[in-house]
Design a protein around this motif. Sequence first.
Motif, PDB file in Angstrom:
ATOM      1  N   ASN A 225       0.810  -1.217   0.000  1.00  0.00           N
ATOM      2  CA  ASN A 225       0.000   0.000   0.000  1.00  0.00           C
ATOM      3  C   ASN A 225       0.846   1.270   0.000  1.00  0.00           C
ATOM      4  N   MET A 226       2.128   1.157   0.384  1.00  0.00           N
ATOM      5  CA  MET A 226       2.992   2.334   0.374  1.00  0.00           C
ATOM      6  C   MET A 226       3.131   2.907  -1.037  1.00  0.00           C
ATOM      7  N   LEU A 227       2.974   2.061  -2.052  1.00  0.00           N
ATOM      8  CA  LEU A 227       3.097   2.542  -3.432  1.00  0.00           C
ATOM      9  C   LEU A 227       1.999   3.522  -3.796  1.00  0.00           C
ATOM     10  N   THR A 228       0.848   3.455  -3.106  1.00  0.00           N
ATOM     11  CA  THR A 228      -0.220   4.416  -3.406  1.00  0.00           C
ATOM     12  C   THR A 228       0.170   5.821  -2.954  1.00  0.00           C
ATOM     13  N   PHE A 229       1.221   5.927  -2.144  1.00  0.00           N
ATOM     14  CA  PHE A 229       1.741   7.232  -1.728  1.00  0.00           C
ATOM     15  C   PHE A 229       3.019   7.579  -2.501  1.00  0.00           C
ATOM     16  N   LEU A 230       3.913   6.608  -2.643  1.00  0.00           N
ATOM     17  CA  LEU A 230       5.190   6.868  -3.299  1.00  0.00           C
ATOM     18  C   LEU A 230       5.046   7.141  -4.795  1.00  0.00           C
ATOM     19  N   GLU A 231       4.006   6.593  -5.416  1.00  0.00           N
ATOM     20  CA  GLU A 231       3.876   6.708  -6.866  1.00  0.00           C
ATOM     21  C   GLU A 231       2.609   7.443  -7.281  1.00  0.00           C
ATOM     22  N   ASN A 232       1.991   8.113  -6.346  1.00  0.00           N
ATOM     23  CA  ASN A 232       0.752   8.825  -6.637  1.00  0.00           C
ATOM     24  C   ASN A 232       1.069  10.271  -7.007  1.00  0.00           C
ATOM     25  N   PRO A 233       0.832  10.692  -8.247  1.00  0.00           N
ATOM     26  CA  PRO A 233       1.187  12.055  -8.673  1.00  0.00           C
ATOM     27  C   PRO A 233       0.519  13.148  -7.847  1.00  0.00           C
ATOM     28  N   SER A 234      -0.669  12.868  -7.329  1.00  0.00           N
ATOM     29  CA  SER A 234      -1.377  13.907  -6.576  1.00  0.00           C
ATOM     30  C   SER A 234      -0.714  14.226  -5.248  1.00  0.00           C
ATOM     31  N   LEU A 235       0.197  13.341  -4.788  1.00  0.00           N
ATOM     32  CA  LEU A 235       0.884  13.579  -3.521  1.00  0.00           C
ATOM     33  C   LEU A 235       2.310  14.091  -3.729  1.00  0.00           C
ATOM     34  N   ALA A 236       2.649  14.368  -4.965  1.00  0.00           N
ATOM     35  CA  ALA A 236       4.025  14.740  -5.294  1.00  0.00           C
ATOM     36  C   ALA A 236       4.525  15.986  -4.571  1.00  0.00           C
ATOM     37  N   PRO A 237       3.736  17.027  -4.363  1.00  0.00           N
ATOM     38  CA  PRO A 237       4.303  18.227  -3.724  1.00  0.00           C
ATOM     39  C   PRO A 237       4.745  17.985  -2.286  1.00  0.00           C
ATOM     40  N   ALA A 238       4.090  17.079  -1.569  1.00  0.00           N
ATOM     41  CA  ALA A 238       4.328  16.948  -0.136  1.00  0.00           C
ATOM     42  C   ALA A 238       5.330  15.859   0.222  1.00  0.00           C
ATOM     43  N   PHE A 239       5.453  14.820  -0.624  1.00  0.00           N
ATOM     44  CA  PHE A 239       6.229  13.647  -0.237  1.00  0.00           C
ATOM     45  C   PHE A 239       7.316  13.321  -1.256  1.00  0.00           C
ATOM     46  N   ASN A 240       8.274  12.521  -0.801  1.00  0.00           N
ATOM     47  CA  ASN A 240       9.285  11.995  -1.699  1.00  0.00           C
ATOM     48  C   ASN A 240       8.639  10.998  -2.664  1.00  0.00           C
ATOM     49  N   ARG A 241       9.392  10.670  -3.715  1.00  0.00           N
ATOM     50  CA  ARG A 241       8.866   9.832  -4.789  1.00  0.00           C
ATOM     51  C   ARG A 241       9.697   8.555  -4.933  1.00  0.00           C
ATOM     52  N   SER A 242       9.059   7.539  -5.486  1.00  0.00           N
ATOM     53  CA  SER A 242       9.760   6.310  -5.836  1.00  0.00           C
ATOM     54  C   SER A 242      10.678   6.569  -7.018  1.00  0.00           C
ATOM     55  N   LYS A 243      11.836   5.908  -7.029  1.00  0.00           N
ATOM     56  CA  LYS A 243      12.762   6.050  -8.153  1.00  0.00           C
ATOM     57  C   LYS A 243      12.137   5.561  -9.457  1.00  0.00           C
ATOM     58  N   ARG A 244      11.147   4.698  -9.354  1.00  0.00           N
ATOM     59  CA  ARG A 244      10.501   4.196 -10.578  1.00  0.00           C
ATOM     60  C   ARG A 244       9.880   5.319 -11.399  1.00  0.00           C
ATOM     61  N   LEU A 245       9.523   6.406 -10.742  1.00  0.00           N
ATOM     62  CA  LEU A 245       8.884   7.512 -11.465  1.00  0.00           C
ATOM     63  C   LEU A 245       9.867   8.246 -12.385  1.00  0.00           C
ATOM     64  N   LEU A 246      11.147   7.984 -12.216  1.00  0.00           N
ATOM     65  CA  LEU A 246      12.127   8.559 -13.145  1.00  0.00           C
ATOM     66  C   LEU A 246      11.973   7.971 -14.539  1.00  0.00           C
ATOM     67  N   HIS A 247      11.245   6.853 -14.624  1.00  0.00           N
ATOM     68  CA  HIS A 247      11.031   6.180 -15.914  1.00  0.00           C
ATOM     69  C   HIS A 247       9.583   6.319 -16.368  1.00  0.00           C
ATOM     70  N   ALA A 248       8.897   7.364 -15.899  1.00  0.00           N
ATOM     71  CA  ALA A 248       7.510   7.576 -16.286  1.00  0.00           C
ATOM     72  C   ALA A 248       7.412   7.969 -17.764  1.00  0.00           C
ATOM     73  N   TRP A 249       6.227   7.737 -18.316  1.00  0.00           N
ATOM     74  CA  TRP A 249       5.948   8.098 -19.720  1.00  0.00           C
ATOM     75  C   TRP A 249       6.081   9.614 -19.884  1.00  0.00           C
ATOM     76  N   LYS A 250       6.738  10.032 -21.000  1.00  0.00           N
ATOM     77  CA  LYS A 250       6.919  11.470 -21.249  1.00  0.00           C
ATOM     78  C   LYS A 250       6.484  11.885 -22.645  1.00  0.00           C
ATOM     79  N   GLU A 251       6.630  10.989 -23.615  1.00  0.00           N
ATOM     80  CA  GLU A 251       6.269  11.366 -24.985  1.00  0.00           C
ATOM     81  C   GLU A 251       5.773  10.140 -25.728  1.00  0.00           C
ATOM     82  N   PRO A 252       4.968  10.337 -26.783  1.00  0.00           N
ATOM     83  CA  PRO A 252       4.426   9.205 -27.547  1.00  0.00           C
ATOM     84  C   PRO A 252       5.525   8.240 -27.989  1.00  0.00           C
ATOM     85  N   GLY A 253       5.227   6.962 -27.833  1.00  0.00           N
ATOM     86  CA  GLY A 253       6.195   5.934 -28.192  1.00  0.00           C
ATOM     87  C   GLY A 253       6.963   5.377 -27.015  1.00  0.00           C
TER      88      GLY A 253
END
Length: 967
Positions: free
Chosen positions: A842-870
């Motif tokens: 359940n911690m992933l619902t906080f670590l990887e939730n974009p809506s909580l990004a301003p207040a909390f640290n992020r999972s390193k997995r988000l460094l590989h988030a989708w950015k452009e088509p393809g």
Amino acid sequence: MLSGGGIFSLLAQTKSITGTVSGPDGPIVGATVLVEGSSTGTTTNSDGKFVISAPASSTLVVSFIGYKTQKVAVAGKTTHLSVILQEDAQNIEQVTVVGYGSGSKIGTTIGSVAKVKAEALENKPTPNVADALQGKVAGLAVYTDSGEPSSATSIRLHGAGSISAGVAPLIVLDGVPVSTSIFTSLNSNDIESINTLKDASATSIYGSRAANGVIYIVTKRGRRNEDIDIVVRAQYGISQPATSKYEVMSSSEVAAYQLEYNLINQAKYDEIMASGVNTNWRDYYYKSNAPVYQVDLSISGGSEKTAYYISGSYMNKEGTAPGSGLERYSFRSDINVYARDWLKFGANVTMSFDSRQLAYTEINSVYNAAFMSQLSLPYESPYDENGKEKETISGYPNPNYMRKTHPSGGKNLALHGNAYIQITPVKNLNIKSVFGTDAYAYWSDSYALASYFKGLNNGTVSRAHQNGGTFTSTNTVDYNFDFSNPDHKLYLLAGQEGIRSDALTFSAQRSGQIRDELMLLSAGVGTPGVADNKSSYVFNSWFGRAEYSYADKYVFDASVRRDASSRFGRNNRSGIFYAFGAMWDLGKERFLTGNSVLSGLKLKVSYGTQGNAEISNYAHISHLSTTAYGDKVGLYNGSEGNPDLGWETQKLFTVAVNVEFIDRIRFEAEFYNRATDDLLMDVPVPATSGYLSQPKNVGAMVNRGIDLTLNVDIYRTRDWYVGFNATFNYNRNKITRLFDGLTEYALSRAGICYTIGHDSSEFYMQKYMGVNPDNGAPRWEIIDPETGERGLTEDYNKATMQLLGKTYMAPYTGGFGVNAGWKGISFSADFSWNYGKYLVNNMLTFLENPSLAPAFNRSKRLLHAWKEPGDITDIPRQDMNYATQFDSSILEDASFLRLKNLTISYDFPKKLIQKSGFLSGVKIYFVGRNLLTATKYTGYDPEVDTNISLGDYPNTREFMGGIQLTF
């Protein structure tokens, strides 16, 4: 015709011989004593004694199931022999500890019993002795899912046999049923062995309490006619979190992430980078060197009439999380008096007192260190410019500060004991009465200090007291038949048992205290909140057992028990449970005797029934509850009750084979089928009834599986020993019937749906299908209910809830270990594992939730988030509309392989030590616990034994060294 001198010569060649047969645990009842080469023989009585007439030049053959046969030459010996039998490495594991009657081990090779001996339990750096059982017993799942020093352990045998009723085995301490708290109050160094009774032949005599198996604890005791033995142990070590696989961003990474998604501006980014702060919050909140130490003293011995064992222990373990720890004092006394040949009595008392401080572990709370150690922003420092610890971190109260201003703890006093008296009015007839108690008193306190900045000068005090006891009275009569042919053995047992349990709870809370020094209920203002509760239950039982064996090759047994419980309705209060079994020891047949390759072979089969009564005490009663109605007390219907509520029943069939090769390789395979009927469940009822549910006997399930156990003596000489052991279990759980004709029943927001034909712990949720490479939107699977056609949707609310074929109860569990010794040096390493266990992180619902990004640290997995088509990734576009959902994306494989215990020790040579004149032994040792863990689970620890991990206190790793002195 013989002359007078010839007659006297023959008489002189025959003499009456008395003796005592003992094992490691004391006198052995029912051992066979034969004159070799003849049919003359006898058996030992309830004190292990025998009398036999034998020629002066003869040899006696002494045997008992589970022990190595010993031959004793009569010539040159006194007329009283003392025979000590050694345990048979293959057979002793099959001796069933029954716990009723006159013998310490009355029993049979039929019952399926796994024995863990003292050396596997001693000197462990944890207050919970059950932790050492993990991986040691095939089919026994043991999980320590918290690092809290006072935490309990989760135990299941052969899966979960119930949905709503209890699934933990019955715990028996020296013949008396006790609660699972015994594992944290009992000093592990006082335990002789822990025996797991698994099949119906072994458990059915416990009737209503044995549906989930029985764990029988045998404690150490003194022996008659032995010198005083004094043992002193001292050990010290450290604890730290066992593992942490959360990979969170560093200061530079999270600052860059926040800048990229316009969560901070360039000036803030430059300020963060210039500060150089990169806090590891895990290291800040959790200690890596929390001390643990323990000191033990035991004294044992005995005279001709008395045997005694007395011990005391002190343990202090500091928790790794803020504000947690345990300080425990324990005392144990076991005294047995052999007053006459026909009378013996004794008492066994274990008492412990502990003081515990509890960490703040509220789920998903910013006050929880397990939660904030991952979410706190790394570019913040825990200290201000003056070096003082901050009260807030990332805008939330610092968990360290919270624990200092919100201390919580308790004190627990536990008493476990029994006293017995046994008389033998005639040979082989034993009458025994045992009275046992399992009592406790627990005081707890929690505070919000008046100095807490959010409630300044307005403190809160909460106090609670709980006390209770379970009292057991058992009366038995048993008889060992003597036959002219000692190959025949018959044992009969009849008994009655009564159990009464009472519990009382009282609590009070009051606020308004203005000083930390005056945190008392009396120092508050207003009317205090008060609550109290009391409850009781009663069991009354009658039981019997019969056992017959011929030449110790063919063994048959049967047992029956009638139980009545106050927990059930008046129409179904009583239940009758039974079992029967058989064993064939092929190794004693002529065609296998002397076989150097196949040195042992046994076949066993048993069938029986047990009941489950582990529900609340008053579920069957329709009762009223109280509520406030203005300034008056009002009444309302609190429960519908059910006068027909009865026993949850289980039918257990087991077949097993035990094989030994070349006296070195021992292998056991056991198949079981465990069918549960009349499941105890709270069944939903129409809202118009005024109730939410009603307890009923509905539904059925089955657990079917196999246990494998292997023990190998790889190399064995006078100085060397190398061994290997392994356990394996496969368990398949399946629901076969529900209620009201339903084929499935989903649990709200639990991710579980009870479905016929499926495992009761199978996950039920939307199936995450990755990211749409064209737009970065998350996708889920949708199934057409009419055609079964599968497709994809970007709307979570339209995704199909479905069974995923993944369960939180692992279908495969086991362990393996190696042990070796050379002269005084010994080494052992024990591994435990499971496969197929899944856990919602359940911690992933906080670590990887974009809506909580301003207040909390992020999972390193988000460094590989989708950015452009393809872009091909499983992390969606970082959009506030794409919140992390409760779906299969947060369901992780929690299978693990763990180095559970590592022990290295050295016994100094006795000849050297004994030169001191007062020491008889010195041993030094090192113990490591949870040293290595291999898992794909990315949370704190995969041992969490539930469907959802919610900020749990991390399990711990320990390193400990110690010394043992024997006088």
